[in-house]
Design a protein around this motif. Structure first.
Motif, PDB file in Angstrom:
ATOM      1  N   GLN A   1      32.578  41.144  35.314  1.00 44.68           N
ATOM      2  CA  GLN A   1      33.252  42.369  35.152  1.00 44.68           C
ATOM      3  C   GLN A   1      32.647  43.327  35.941  1.00 44.68           C
ATOM      4  O   GLN A   1      33.306  44.219  36.704  1.00 44.68           O
ATOM      5  CB  GLN A   1      33.156  42.610  33.727  1.00 44.68           C
ATOM      6  N   GLU A   2      31.249  43.615  36.095  1.00 47.61           N
ATOM      7  CA  GLU A   2      30.741  44.356  36.957  1.00 47.61           C
ATOM      8  C   GLU A   2      31.133  44.465  38.463  1.00 47.61           C
ATOM      9  O   GLU A   2      31.395  45.508  39.000  1.00 47.61           O
ATOM     10  CB  GLU A   2      29.175  44.291  36.828  1.00 47.61           C
ATOM     11  N   ARG A   3      31.320  43.186  39.001  1.00 51.56           N
ATOM     12  CA  ARG A   3      31.850  43.108  40.242  1.00 51.56           C
ATOM     13  C   ARG A   3      33.208  43.791  40.278  1.00 51.56           C
ATOM     14  O   ARG A   3      33.423  44.248  41.308  1.00 51.56           O
ATOM     15  CB  ARG A   3      31.829  41.643  40.594  1.00 51.56           C
ATOM     16  N   VAL A   4      33.719  43.258  39.508  1.00 50.25           N
ATOM     17  CA  VAL A   4      35.417  43.838  39.470  1.00 50.25           C
ATOM     18  C   VAL A   4      35.356  45.396  39.440  1.00 50.25           C
ATOM     19  O   VAL A   4      36.131  45.982  40.400  1.00 50.25           O
ATOM     20  CB  VAL A   4      36.225  43.242  38.155  1.00 50.25           C
ATOM     21  N   TRP A   5      34.441  45.730  38.618  1.00 51.88           N
ATOM     22  CA  TRP A   5      34.693  47.482  38.807  1.00 51.88           C
ATOM     23  C   TRP A   5      33.736  48.268  39.841  1.00 51.88           C
ATOM     24  O   TRP A   5      34.251  49.214  40.518  1.00 51.88           O
ATOM     25  CB  TRP A   5      33.901  47.972  37.447  1.00 51.88           C
ATOM     26  N   ALA A   6      32.929  47.363  40.622  1.00 51.49           N
ATOM     27  CA  ALA A   6      32.255  47.668  41.744  1.00 51.49           C
ATOM     28  C   ALA A   6      33.114  47.725  42.914  1.00 51.49           C
ATOM     29  O   ALA A   6      32.740  48.460  43.966  1.00 51.49           O
ATOM     30  CB  ALA A   6      30.883  47.142  41.709  1.00 51.49           C
ATOM     31  N   ASN A   7      33.764  46.708  43.037  1.00 55.74           N
ATOM     32  CA  ASN A   7      34.592  46.491  44.127  1.00 55.74           C
ATOM     33  C   ASN A   7      35.789  47.396  44.469  1.00 55.74           C
ATOM     34  O   ASN A   7      36.557  47.725  43.120  1.00 55.74           O
ATOM     35  CB  ASN A   7      35.242  45.113  44.465  1.00 55.74           C
ATOM     36  N   PRO A   8      36.187  47.788  45.515  1.00 52.01           N
ATOM     37  CA  PRO A   8      37.525  48.724  45.736  1.00 52.01           C
ATOM     38  C   PRO A   8      38.495  47.610  45.311  1.00 52.01           C
ATOM     39  O   PRO A   8      38.485  46.221  45.437  1.00 52.01           O
ATOM     40  CB  PRO A   8      37.749  48.895  47.188  1.00 52.01           C
ATOM     41  N   SER A   9      39.846  48.203  44.607  1.00 53.43           N
ATOM     42  CA  SER A   9      41.007  47.468  44.400  1.00 53.43           C
ATOM     43  C   SER A   9      41.774  46.716  45.647  1.00 53.43           C
ATOM     44  O   SER A   9      41.952  47.767  46.534  1.00 53.43           O
ATOM     45  CB  SER A   9      41.893  48.239  43.535  1.00 53.43           C
ATOM     46  N   ALA A  10      41.390  45.582  45.792  1.00 46.90           N
ATOM     47  CA  ALA A  10      42.233  45.036  47.117  1.00 46.90           C
ATOM     48  C   ALA A  10      43.748  44.465  46.860  1.00 46.90           C
ATOM     49  O   ALA A  10      44.425  44.130  47.663  1.00 46.90           O
ATOM     50  CB  ALA A  10      41.371  43.630  47.383  1.00 46.90           C
ATOM     51  N   CYS A  11      43.928  44.623  45.708  1.00 47.55           N
ATOM     52  CA  CYS A  11      45.315  44.149  45.331  1.00 47.55           C
ATOM     53  C   CYS A  11      46.003  45.036  44.195  1.00 47.55           C
ATOM     54  O   CYS A  11      45.302  45.638  43.346  1.00 47.55           O
ATOM     55  CB  CYS A  11      45.134  42.714  44.788  1.00 47.55           C
ATOM     56  N   PHE A  12      47.316  44.888  44.122  1.00 47.19           N
ATOM     57  CA  PHE A  12      47.795  45.814  42.969  1.00 47.19           C
ATOM     58  C   PHE A  12      48.380  45.140  41.727  1.00 47.19           C
ATOM     59  O   PHE A  12      47.777  45.014  40.758  1.00 47.19           O
ATOM     60  CB  PHE A  12      49.211  46.712  43.726  1.00 47.19           C
ATOM     61  N   TYR A  13      49.210  43.961  42.122  1.00 49.07           N
ATOM     62  CA  TYR A  13      49.886  43.159  41.043  1.00 49.07           C
ATOM     63  C   TYR A  13      48.694  42.375  40.272  1.00 49.07           C
ATOM     64  O   TYR A  13      48.776  42.332  38.973  1.00 49.07           O
ATOM     65  CB  TYR A  13      51.011  42.343  41.493  1.00 49.07           C
ATOM     66  N   LEU A  14      47.904  42.066  41.140  1.00 52.11           N
ATOM     67  CA  LEU A  14      46.719  41.016  40.463  1.00 52.11           C
ATOM     68  C   LEU A  14      45.423  41.868  40.395  1.00 52.11           C
ATOM     69  O   LEU A  14      44.185  41.242  40.226  1.00 52.11           O
ATOM     70  CB  LEU A  14      46.579  39.794  41.236  1.00 52.11           C
ATOM     71  N   ASP A  15      45.282  43.110  40.139  1.00 54.53           N
ATOM     72  CA  ASP A  15      44.214  43.969  40.107  1.00 54.53           C
ATOM     73  C   ASP A  15      43.760  43.699  38.754  1.00 54.53           C
ATOM     74  O   ASP A  15      44.071  44.124  37.717  1.00 54.53           O
ATOM     75  CB  ASP A  15      44.705  45.411  40.198  1.00 54.53           C
ATOM     76  N   LEU A  16      42.475  43.193  38.789  1.00 58.55           N
ATOM     77  CA  LEU A  16      41.688  42.930  37.448  1.00 58.55           C
ATOM     78  C   LEU A  16      41.112  44.162  36.796  1.00 58.55           C
ATOM     79  O   LEU A  16      40.887  44.066  35.748  1.00 58.55           O
ATOM     80  CB  LEU A  16      40.621  41.926  37.754  1.00 58.55           C
ATOM     81  N   LYS A  17      40.829  45.228  37.446  1.00 55.52           N
ATOM     82  CA  LYS A  17      40.546  46.631  36.704  1.00 55.52           C
ATOM     83  C   LYS A  17      41.611  46.950  35.747  1.00 55.52           C
ATOM     84  O   LYS A  17      41.398  47.117  34.738  1.00 55.52           O
ATOM     85  CB  LYS A  17      40.491  47.603  37.818  1.00 55.52           C
ATOM     86  N   ALA A  18      42.888  46.894  36.404  1.00 58.49           N
ATOM     87  CA  ALA A  18      44.078  47.250  35.434  1.00 58.49           C
ATOM     88  C   ALA A  18      44.118  46.390  34.315  1.00 58.49           C
ATOM     89  O   ALA A  18      44.466  46.633  33.185  1.00 58.49           O
ATOM     90  CB  ALA A  18      45.301  47.330  36.451  1.00 58.49           C
ATOM     91  N   ALA A  19      44.099  45.077  34.490  1.00 57.10           N
ATOM     92  CA  ALA A  19      44.252  43.856  33.604  1.00 57.10           C
ATOM     93  C   ALA A  19      43.050  44.121  32.457  1.00 57.10           C
ATOM     94  O   ALA A  19      43.468  44.141  31.265  1.00 57.10           O
ATOM     95  CB  ALA A  19      44.373  42.623  34.237  1.00 57.10           C
ATOM     96  N   LEU A  20      41.983  44.511  33.013  1.00 59.94           N
ATOM     97  CA  LEU A  20      40.971  44.606  32.005  1.00 59.94           C
ATOM     98  C   LEU A  20      40.932  45.683  31.205  1.00 59.94           C
ATOM     99  O   LEU A  20      40.970  45.841  29.988  1.00 59.94           O
ATOM    100  CB  LEU A  20      39.539  44.748  32.737  1.00 59.94           C
ATOM    101  N   LYS A  21      41.397  46.926  31.699  1.00 57.50           N
ATOM    102  CA  LYS A  21      41.567  48.055  31.124  1.00 57.50           C
ATOM    103  C   LYS A  21      42.878  48.129  30.069  1.00 57.50           C
ATOM    104  O   LYS A  21      42.500  48.805  28.960  1.00 57.50           O
ATOM    105  CB  LYS A  21      41.757  49.249  32.146  1.00 57.50           C
ATOM    106  N   ASN A  22      43.766  47.377  30.730  1.00 60.95           N
ATOM    107  CA  ASN A  22      44.908  47.657  29.741  1.00 60.95           C
ATOM    108  C   ASN A  22      44.624  46.592  28.474  1.00 60.95           C
ATOM    109  O   ASN A  22      45.113  46.725  27.079  1.00 60.95           O
ATOM    110  CB  ASN A  22      46.155  47.190  30.260  1.00 60.95           C
TER     111      ASN A  22
END
Lengths: 366, 366
Positions: free
Chosen positions: B211-232
């Motif tokens: 999860q730390e890596r997901v939050w630290a990396n810039p979002s490279a994808c929209f539909y499969l963005d794990l930041k959005a998935a984790l947050k929701n």
């Protein structure tokens, strides 16, 4: 976890599903790397292109994902940082297109109509002759129920040599359009809107010019790579395991519409929309759109003490009725009543009975 | 287009679905932006993490898409061109990980065992002490039915300070593992494997470090963005409309397994796998894997005149039985018989009766 499924559902997706199509959901899901499933997928492609009135040489692909998967795939597979997009940002879904362009570093400008309002010629004029690659628009901005003037947009694109990408997610089967006449290059929709099948599949039609762009651009995505989708669909297949059960339900619905006629399908939706819109005039709401799609009616309570979101909650919990809530800034101000899916005028009568009761209880007031 | 759905299905997904779970597919699909659906999704997360034996602080997300969507999302959301991956490429699915890394420009090296063989310590030695960010592996390389030695891999990762990404798409519920004990950072599976629900959803568990890596990396994808998935998913929601119907079926299955115990679920699969493997010894096939998962048995006809793909076709068209064909170079050489889904030993008896008949007819021969 038990979840209630017998609400009357006026949401804009997932929607009410007919008994015939629902029943298919209980069948075993067949193995799909077979000539039989390929034939079904080729039939899906053929009928979808007919219903979109796609130009000669168009192709269709089926993505396992929500409508947003198609929004993402269209933008990323067709355009790069070398391009420049003009995006209509009239609500939540126009905003989503802008976010997608930002994530992929694709330059874009925004046409911003007032919330709840369509775009007119004067909105477009400042952008004429500015060498945009493509115009990107949600035909029906579903979040506020605003149907844009596609003839105006189509003329603008033709005059300015722009490609045209149209999200018809909620306009497909509800409002009239011809991909050919509009000169649109990409159009896509989702399984859970007027097609009235469970959510999980989105489907896209690409013009010959759109396909050329897909093949010319480097693959920027793996899962949503349209090269792989186009190549596999040549033989009625998908690159990865698709939502086979939903694709079978889509096939049944597409055949049903092909058999009964697109006009009959649109007329059925229009009938319930007109019925609702006639009767809702007697209630203390203002229609929150100056250009309605037949898909949905957005409503704003006239009395500022009445919260739209509270009405959604009470209707759901106390009357077994789902209307479609809005999020963000519009949460308390707007809710939406859909007209897609297996709905009858009797279902709307139940809604009006509930609204009458809410008036009596003082929860809804003028 | 009518499609036959009453085959006995030994494919490795979609698989046979129990009557109880199938029946849920005929229900109306409810609207999902509700506290009720959120509660169901939070329950899905809780049980999935239990079944994976996820470490404290892990989170799960549910993506509408095939297993490949999770393969893609894991690689792209966790790693960038600054990282370096070590990928086991033992078959079609290991190859897919390499393709994903290539599309996103993530440097990687490949551990390549012989086809049909597991990896041993000597395969890993050359890569020790080389500063890889992460090890990426399909626990069961489903295309050839090879189960890798996860303890060996886990030790290697710990010794070399590497993260560990494990595709357990076909190993989940069939073979024993503990995310915690292995020190794995990401694990994911799909709805249509041993979970035995229709295809359309993949689900991923992420360790705190992932999860730390997901939050630290810039979002490279929209539909499969794990930041959005984790947050929701914090509130039991998804950023886009999910395959609601399939998520409800997943919930029923997860509860079933939680109630009856993971050991009972594994024992049921192991029982049919053992039954099949005992009886298949009497037929002219060689098992094409030196390290079997309980998920599937890959078989190669002993007689080079017998085409594996032809057997698949004849079993499907003349006996109503689906086995899982292989593609590419292995098409004529290997087919697979799955042990996941609602299968009984009586179903295997039907398969053996068909094989007996094929022997009599000279289509299968020693």
């Amino acid at each position: 976890m038990e979840i209630k499924k017998d609400h009357i559902n006026f949401a804009v997706g997932p929607v009410m599903i007919s008994e015939e199509i629902s029943a298919l959901g209980a069948d075993l899901v067949p193995y799909f790397r077979t000539p039989e499933f390929s034939a079904l997928m080729l039939e899906n492609e053929r009928i979808l292109k007919e219903l979109m009135d796609a130009p000669e040489g168009s192709r269709a692909v089926f993505l396992t994902g929500s409508g947003t998967a198609s929004m993402d795939a269209a933008i990323r597979n067709l355009f790069t940082a070398e391009d420049r997009l003009l995006i209509v940002k009239g609500g939540g879904f126009g905003h989503r297109f802008c976010e997608i362009a930002e994530v992929y570093g694709i330059p874009h400008d925004e046409v911003i109509p007032e919330t709840g309002h369509t775009i007119r010629a004067e909105h477009l004029e400042p952008f004429a002759g500015k060498k945009y690659t493509a115009f990107v628009v949600n035909m029906d901005e579903t979040s506020t129920g605003v149907l844009y003037d596609m003839d105006l947009i189509s003329r603008f694109c033709k005059e300015n040599g722009m490609m045209l990408v149209v999200d018809v997610i909620s306009a497909f089967l509800t409002d009239e359009f011809s991909m050919k006449d509009l000169g649109a290059d990409v159009m896509f929709t989702g399984s859970q809107k007027a097609l009235a099948v469970p959510p999980g599949v989105s489907m896209m039609v690409l013009s010959p010019r759109a396909q050329e762009r897909v093949w010319a651009n480097p693959s920027a995505c793996f899962y949503l790579d349209l090269k792989a989708a186009l190549k596999n669909q040549e033989r009625g297949q998908t690159p990865w395991t698709p939502a086979v059960g939903i694709l079978i339900q889509i096939n049944a619905r597409l055949n049903q519409i092909a058999r009964d006629g697109l006009a009959a399908e649109r007329a059925r939706i229009r009938e319930v929309a007109d019925y609702f819109r006639r009767r809702i005039k007697d209630y203390p709401f203002t229609v929150f759109s100056d250009s309605l799609s037949y898909c949905v009616t957005p409503l704003s309570p006239n009395n500022p003490e009445v919260s739209a979101h509270h009405l959604f909650e009470v209707l759901k919990d106390e009357y077994g009725i789902i209307v479609c809530p809005n999020g963000g800034e519009l949460a308390d101000k707007v809710f939406r009543v859909g007209h897609i899916g297996a709905l009858t005028t009797a279902d709307y009568d139940r809604l009006f009975d509930a609204l009458d009761d809410l008036m009596r209880r003082g929860i809804l007031k003028a």
